[in-house]
Enzyme design. Structure first.
Site, short mmCIF file in Angstrom:
data_model
loop_
_atom_site.label_atom_id
_atom_site.label_comp_id
_atom_site.label_asym_id
_atom_site.label_seq_id
_atom_site.Cartn_x
_atom_site.Cartn_y
_atom_site.Cartn_z
N HIS A 167 -3.83 1.04 11.87
CA HIS A 167 -3.61 -0.27 12.50
C HIS A 167 -4.95 -0.91 12.82
CE1 HIS A 167 -2.18 -3.50 14.77
NE2 HIS A 167 -1.68 -2.90 15.82
N ASN A 186 -10.39 -2.53 2.57
CA ASN A 186 -10.12 -2.50 1.13
C ASN A 186 -11.40 -2.20 0.37
OD1 ASN A 186 -7.37 -3.08 1.27
ND2 ASN A 186 -7.66 -5.28 1.04
N HIS A 244 0.83 -1.22 0.00
CA HIS A 244 0.00 0.00 0.00
C HIS A 244 0.86 1.26 0.00
CE1 HIS A 244 -3.95 -1.98 0.89
NE2 HIS A 244 -3.16 -2.90 1.40
C1 HEM Z 1 -1.89 -10.95 7.40
C2 HEM Z 1 -2.36 -10.13 6.52
C3 HEM Z 1 -1.85 -8.73 6.36
C4 HEM Z 1 -0.68 -8.19 6.77
C5 HEM Z 1 0.44 -8.89 7.50
C6 HEM Z 1 -0.68 -6.81 6.36
C7 HEM Z 1 0.35 -5.95 6.53
C8 HEM Z 1 0.37 -4.64 6.14
C9 HEM Z 1 1.48 -3.75 6.26
C10 HEM Z 1 2.84 -4.13 6.81
C11 HEM Z 1 1.12 -2.55 5.80
C12 HEM Z 1 1.95 -1.28 5.75
C13 HEM Z 1 1.55 -0.45 6.92
C14 HEM Z 1 2.43 0.75 7.15
O1 HEM Z 1 3.60 0.74 6.76
O2 HEM Z 1 1.93 1.71 7.78
C15 HEM Z 1 -0.24 -2.67 5.41
C16 HEM Z 1 -0.98 -1.65 4.92
C17 HEM Z 1 -2.31 -1.77 4.66
N1 HEM Z 1 -3.06 -2.92 4.73
FE1 HEM Z 1 -2.46 -4.72 5.27
N2 HEM Z 1 -1.84 -6.53 5.76
C18 HEM Z 1 -2.59 -7.68 5.73
C19 HEM Z 1 -3.81 -7.86 5.23
C20 HEM Z 1 -4.60 -6.83 4.88
C21 HEM Z 1 -5.98 -6.95 4.60
C22 HEM Z 1 -6.80 -8.24 4.66
C23 HEM Z 1 -6.42 -5.70 4.35
C24 HEM Z 1 -7.81 -5.26 4.08
C25 HEM Z 1 -8.80 -5.64 4.83
C26 HEM Z 1 -5.32 -4.80 4.45
C27 HEM Z 1 -5.39 -3.44 4.28
C28 HEM Z 1 -4.33 -2.61 4.37
C29 HEM Z 1 -4.40 -1.19 4.07
C30 HEM Z 1 -5.64 -0.41 3.64
C31 HEM Z 1 -3.13 -0.69 4.24
C32 HEM Z 1 -2.69 0.74 3.97
C33 HEM Z 1 -2.88 1.58 5.17
C34 HEM Z 1 -2.49 3.00 4.82
O3 HEM Z 1 -3.21 3.62 4.01
O4 HEM Z 1 -1.48 3.48 5.36
N3 HEM Z 1 -4.22 -5.51 4.78
N4 HEM Z 1 -0.66 -3.96 5.61
#
Ligand code: HEM
Length: 756
Positions: free
Chosen positions: A371, A180, A107
């Site tokens: 988070h 999402n 992202h």
């Molecule tokens: C085990 C599954 C997942 C892991 C380990 C994971 C991990 C991460 C990580 C490491 C980031 C970067 C965050 C940052 O640097 O601030 C991120 C961002 C994000 N994740 Fe996940 N994610 C997972 C599943 C999902 C799922 C299922 C969704 C949706 C429901 C999702 C939605 C998002 C969104 C929207 C962001 C961006 C947040 C922003 O705008 O800063 N992720 N995720």
């Protein structure tokens, strides 16, 4: 209540403990909203403390010393070496050298805006969450939209999931819905997330391709993960190429809990429903936009907010009673499944409005830290194994991305609720904590800060009963990988199905290893045989009759693979119209608000026609923009001059929703001479957009579209509408405009497409 308010020093008879307690109670009042002026700008006010504006100010160093020469470094003579003592140069270069921070591991590409949320009516029967109690309370929010796979500078129009992350600055602390624009995910267990992301990111040996899933490693992984098939249907659908971030749904994905004042828990799925409707572009268009304007979504969001066209979403909840946990054909804890809206309706309980662009991209959009684990009393987690892993991941990644444990103090991240605890120090600590104690229990500070009782807003986890074996396994209720993929496919309109077929032909067509394609075709055949055959045809391949390996490869060594094979369970419904963008009953196609209409003209254009058309379009909320052979002023038939918003060099049909060609013989002749005008029109036609022509403008359409539309009423004054092409040579502009508005509202005229 007022007696509880404290002065700074203990009065006679008061111990420091009673003073501290009184202060804590005062905060409880604030938390209750009793002292809060219901100021939805609370977060904006808070951010003000950290803003800087250099208007009318001297240039200084970071130490506040005024700089006299910002052009030359300090040297030993005009042609001499630079002196180490030049603290101004050293400071400037050092800061510059450290300007970058790591981009998000996923992202990375995103755009964000401020706004507020208001609940329609109290949800106290279901949750004690403060921001869902009182319709008069405006809760500040910051929302970031993103793509997943591409890096920070990648194109907005990649075929990808869009992140939809909302931070609510509630009076009880920050609550984040990190969701999402698709309601399911690729995998069921967090254990597979790094594998998924490694597979979709550019391949490690040559870092190709950027922001694209159309390559071997992604499809290699997917072809071995049948659980991803439901999500694959979504990602191959038009949902993955939204027209605008303002025109897409949002989903919390996982099942959460709502907890009311009595401690009763219910399951909940979160939804965001865009009030501008649900719209996408087509794949050819997406690829072209990526070249013409890679910032298309970012610009669209920014401009809409600057224009006062504030994007809005209704907040929806699907609530399931605890007793109904096991009554569905799917498991509520499985993030590859939806609860079809036809089974549990989405109740719309409030509205999100985005009304302010960030002041500084880095400080706000880049440094914001969402988070899933940021929750407030009244909301709680479930055991969804994907969500459970996320609860670890976000803080962990932000510790390194934002450089230490104090990122909650960065202005965009800090809550409007007061923060008091015994956490101390660390890189970049901003807070200057008073006092001698940083531990608890303590007597030296009267025990402060206090633990808050549940009746004082203290968070208490839902006391879910657990009696289980420690085990690495998945529940048998997680193994129906195909039924909802089929449900999604069956629920699409014919053009949407064709788009999915075409997307799969494109993606798998880019795969270079034949066995990966074959495995994918075998998986697609489990979803729908017709789908698999059509994709196979485009690939010049055949759906394999038998695979030499089991379908599901993700089983532990030494375990009988048959145990892990997907199975199909009887479903509640065969089709869910809410999954289609075309047939969706939740989004009637009756508005053209904020749609961009290109008006193609040159000197001599029919000024009356343009004036009337613009009035109708503006009244309907659309944005007409003039496109001319060159920039500058264009003179109409009656001598009126208009400013050209774009030339054919700076505009392209893919950046607009519709096209109008007004009459005026000289204008049309100049457009005919302009080669790009024909391409503009034929491309808009190819992308199924509404097109209108009046007077001699109809002639240009006829030349550009070479028989693609009929102009049955050529001699008459009536308006002809054929597959979204609205024409009249002699009819009234009012009638043309009315029909044009209706054609734009339909968004696209898919009947022009002929199969995949
Ligand atoms: C085990 C599954 C997942 C892991 C380990 C994971 C991990 C991460 C990580 C490491 C980031 C970067 C965050 C940052 O640097 O601030 C991120 C961002 C994000 N994740 Fe996940 N994610 C997972 C599943 C999902 C799922 C299922 C969704 C949706 C429901 C999702 C939605 C998002 C969104 C929207 C962001 C961006 C947040 C922003 O705008 O800063 N992720 N995720």
């Amino acid at each position: 209540m007022t007696t509880r308010r404290t002065s700074k020093k203990p009065s006679k008879g008061q111990t420091s403990k009673t003073v501290a307690k009184a202060k804590a109670l005062q905060n409880v009042e604030r938390l209750d909203g009793k002292l809060d002026p219901r100021n939805n700008d609370a977060k904006i006010d808070d951010l003000q403390k950290n803003t800087e504006d250099s208007a009318g100010e001297f240039l200084t160093t970071n130490q506040g010393v005024r700089i006299n020469d910002n052009q030359n470094s300090l040297k030993a003579g005009e042609r001499g070496a630079t002196l180490l003592e030049d603290f101004i140069l050293r400071e400037k270069i050092t800061h510059f050298d450290h300007e970058r921070i790591p981009e998000r591991v996923v992202h990375a590409r995103g755009s964000a805006a401020h706004g507020y949320f208001q609940v329609y009516e109290s949800m106290s029967d279901f949750t004690k969450a403060g921001f869902l109690q009182d319709p008069s309370l405006k809760t500040p929010v910051f929302v970031r939209f993103s793509t997943v796979a591409g890096s920070r500078g990648s194109s907005d129009l990649a075929r990808d999931v869009r992140g939809f992350a909302v931070k609510f600055y509630t009076q009880q602390g920050n609550f984040d819905i990190v969701g999402n624009n698709m309601p399911v995910f690729f995998i069921q267990d967090a254990m597979k997330f790094p594998d998924l992301v490694h597979a979709v990111k550019p391949e490690p040996h040559n870092e190709i391709p950027q922001a694209a899933s159309a390559h071997d490693t992604f499809w290699d992984f997917i072809s071995l993960m049948p659980e991803s098939m439901h999500m694959i249907m979504w990602v191959m659908s038009d949902r993955a190429i939204p027209r605008s971030l303002r025109m897409m749904e949002g989903f919390g994905v996982h099942t959460f809990r709502l907890i009311n004042e009595r401690g009763k828990s219910r399951f909940v799925k979160f939804h965001w429903k865009p009030l501008l409707g649900l719209h996408s572009v087509v794949w050819d268009e997406a690829q072209k936009i990526s070249g013409k304007d890679p910032d298309f979504h970012r610009r669209d969001l920014w401009e809409a907010i600057e224009n006062g066209d504030f994007p809005e979403w209704e907040f929806g909840v699907q609530i399931v009673e605890e007793k109904d946990e096991h009554k569905f054909s799917f498991d509520l804890l499985d993030p590859t499944k939806i609860i079809p809206e036809e089974i549990v309706p989405v109740r719309r309980i409030g509205k999100l409005t985005l009304n302010r662009n960030p002041d500084n991209f880095f400080a706000e959009t880049e440094q914001v830290a969402f988070h899933v684990g940021n929750i407030v009393p009244g909301i709680d987690f479930t055991n969804d194994p994907l969500m459970q892993g996320r609860l670890f991941s976000y803080t962990d990644t932000q510790l390194i991305r934002l450089g230490g444990p104090n990122f909650h103090e960065i202005p965009i991240n800090r809550p409007v609720a007061p923060v008091h605890n015994n956490q101390r120090d660390g890189f970049m600590r901003q807070t200057v904590n008073h006092g001698q104690t940083s531990y608890e229990p303590n007597s030296l500070r009267g025990g402060c800060p206090f633990q808050a009782g549940v009746d004082m807003g203290g968070f208490q986890s839902f006391a879910e009963r657990i009696d289980a074996q420690k085990i690495r396994a998945r529940s048998a209720s997680f193994f129906d990988h195909f039924s909802q993929a089929t449900l999604f496919y069956n629920s699409q309109s014919e053009p949407e199905k064709q788009h999915i077929i075409r997307a799969l032909r494109f993606e798998l067509g880019k795969v270079e290893t034949p066995p990966i394609r074959e495995r994918m075709l075998a998986l697609l055949a489990q979803v729908d045989k017709g789908l698999a055959n059509s994709v196979a045809e485009g690939l010049g391949a055949k759906v394999p009759k038998k695979l030499d390996k089991p379908l599901n490869m993700s089983f532990p060594a030494g375990v009988d693979p048959r145990k892990f094979q997907p199975k199909r369970l009887p479903q509640e419904i065969d089709s869910s119209p809410a999954l289609s963008m075309v047939n969706n009953p939740n989004f009637p196609k009756d508005s053209i608000k904020t749609r961009k209409v290109a008006v193609l003209l040159a000197d001599g254009f029919d000024a009356a026609a343009v004036d009337q058309m613009n009035k109708v379009l503006l009244t309907a909320g659309a944005m007409p923009k003039t496109v001319a052979p060159r920039l500058g002023l264009v003179t109409g038939s009656n001598g009126v001059q208009l400013k050209a918003d774009f030339s054919f060099l700076t505009a392209s049909s893919v950046l607009f929703d519709a096209v109008f060609v007004p009459g005026g013989d000289t204008s049309v002749a100049a457009l005919v001479a302009e080669k790009d005008s024909g391409e503009f029109i034929s491309e808009a036609y190819k992308h199924c957009k509404a097109i209108a022509g009046s007077g001699a403008g109809v002639g240009l359409l006829a030349t550009s579209l070479a028989g693609d539309f009929t102009e049955s009423d050529e001699a008459g004054t009536g308006v002809t509408i054929d597959k979204g092409v609205v024409t009249s040579r002699d009819g009234s502009i009012k009638d043309i405009a009315k029909a044009f508005v209706a054609a734009i509202a339909l968004h696209r005229h898919w009947e022009r497409e002929t199969g995949p």
